[in-house]
Design an enzyme around this catalytic site. Structure first.
Site, short mmCIF file in Angstrom:
data_model
loop_
_atom_site.label_atom_id
_atom_site.label_comp_id
_atom_site.label_asym_id
_atom_site.label_seq_id
_atom_site.Cartn_x
_atom_site.Cartn_y
_atom_site.Cartn_z
N CYS A 2 0.87 -1.18 0.00
CA CYS A 2 0.00 0.00 0.00
C CYS A 2 0.90 1.22 0.00
CB CYS A 2 -0.91 0.02 1.22
SG CYS A 2 -2.00 1.46 1.27
N GLU A 105 -3.34 1.00 -6.42
CA GLU A 105 -2.28 0.08 -6.81
C GLU A 105 -2.01 0.26 -8.31
OE1 GLU A 105 -0.43 -1.47 -4.93
OE2 GLU A 105 -1.48 -2.18 -3.15
#
Length: 222
Positions: A2, A105
């Site tokens: 993340c 992402e």
């Protein structure tokens, strides 16, 4: 992993998920946080428990103890954080929650990398497991925090092999609780997560790659 996420709702909208439990020492504030591109190295509102009450403190995203002479770490793997030298002390006494709406992402397709925004299918808030150097209200003593990650499964594997460890509201309370032992926290990390099948995602603008861009249009599907 993340590396970017959003924290755009009001703190009240996040805290509603916990109902009236537990007691909180957090000032009422209905204004949206309004962050659509939270990046490492910035201060993030971190939810944590002190003196049997919830607190919300601005803490730097990135863990860098005084003896660490490399780039600050921003993630810790749930599979090893509880026992590894670097993160074991944080797992024992520095468990906290990052309140979020979704995360970004980048998926590589040949030479091209396309960012995606990942969020809960029902549009609700997310609660990322985090660990850091407590107490989080002591700025001069704080060394930052990291987001705990887990292996992706199901469709999320198509985007990235790691994802934030997203906890249910009930599990998030247990994770932060001062009564929870490190061993119990490991059980929560295993059993209290939101299933991969509950998430949705869509491609977004590559403008999210620039931390100066913070508009709501960053999460729009393209």
């Amino acid at each position: 992993m993340c590396g970017r996420f959003t924290q755009y709702r009001s703190r009240e909208a996040y805290l509603e998920a916990f109902g009236d439990r537990p007691e909180r020492e957090i000032a009422y504030d209905p204004e949206p946080v309004g962050r659509y591109n939270v990046a490492p190295g910035t201060r993030v509102l971190l939810l944590n428990e002190r003196d049997r009450a919830l607190h919300l403190d601005p803490v730097q995203w990135g863990y860098s103890p005084v003896w660490w002479h490399k780039q600050p770490l921003i993630n810790a793997k749930s599979e090893t954080a509880a026992t590894g030298k670097m993160f074991k002390p944080l797992w024992q006494s520095g468990r906290a929650i990052v309140m979020a709406d979704g995360w970004y992402e980048w998926k590589r397709d040949g030479k091209v990398k396309q960012p995606y925004f990942i969020y809960h299918q029902n549009g609700g808030p997310l609660f990322f497991a985090a660990i850091g150097k407590a107490p989080f209200d002591k700025e001069d003593e704080n060394e930052g925090f990291v987001i705990v990650t887990a292996a992706s499964d199901k469709g999320l594997l198509d985007i990235h092999d790691r994802r934030p460890l997203v906890l249910t509201p009930e599990a998030a309370l247990g994770w932060m609780s001062q009564d929870t032992t490190p061993a119990q926290a490991s059980e929560i990390a295993h059993d209290g997560t939101v299933p991969a099948g509950d998430f949705a995602w869509h491609p977004v603008t590559k403008a999210v790659g620039n931390v100066k861009n913070q508009g709501a249009d960053l999460i729009d599907e393209i």
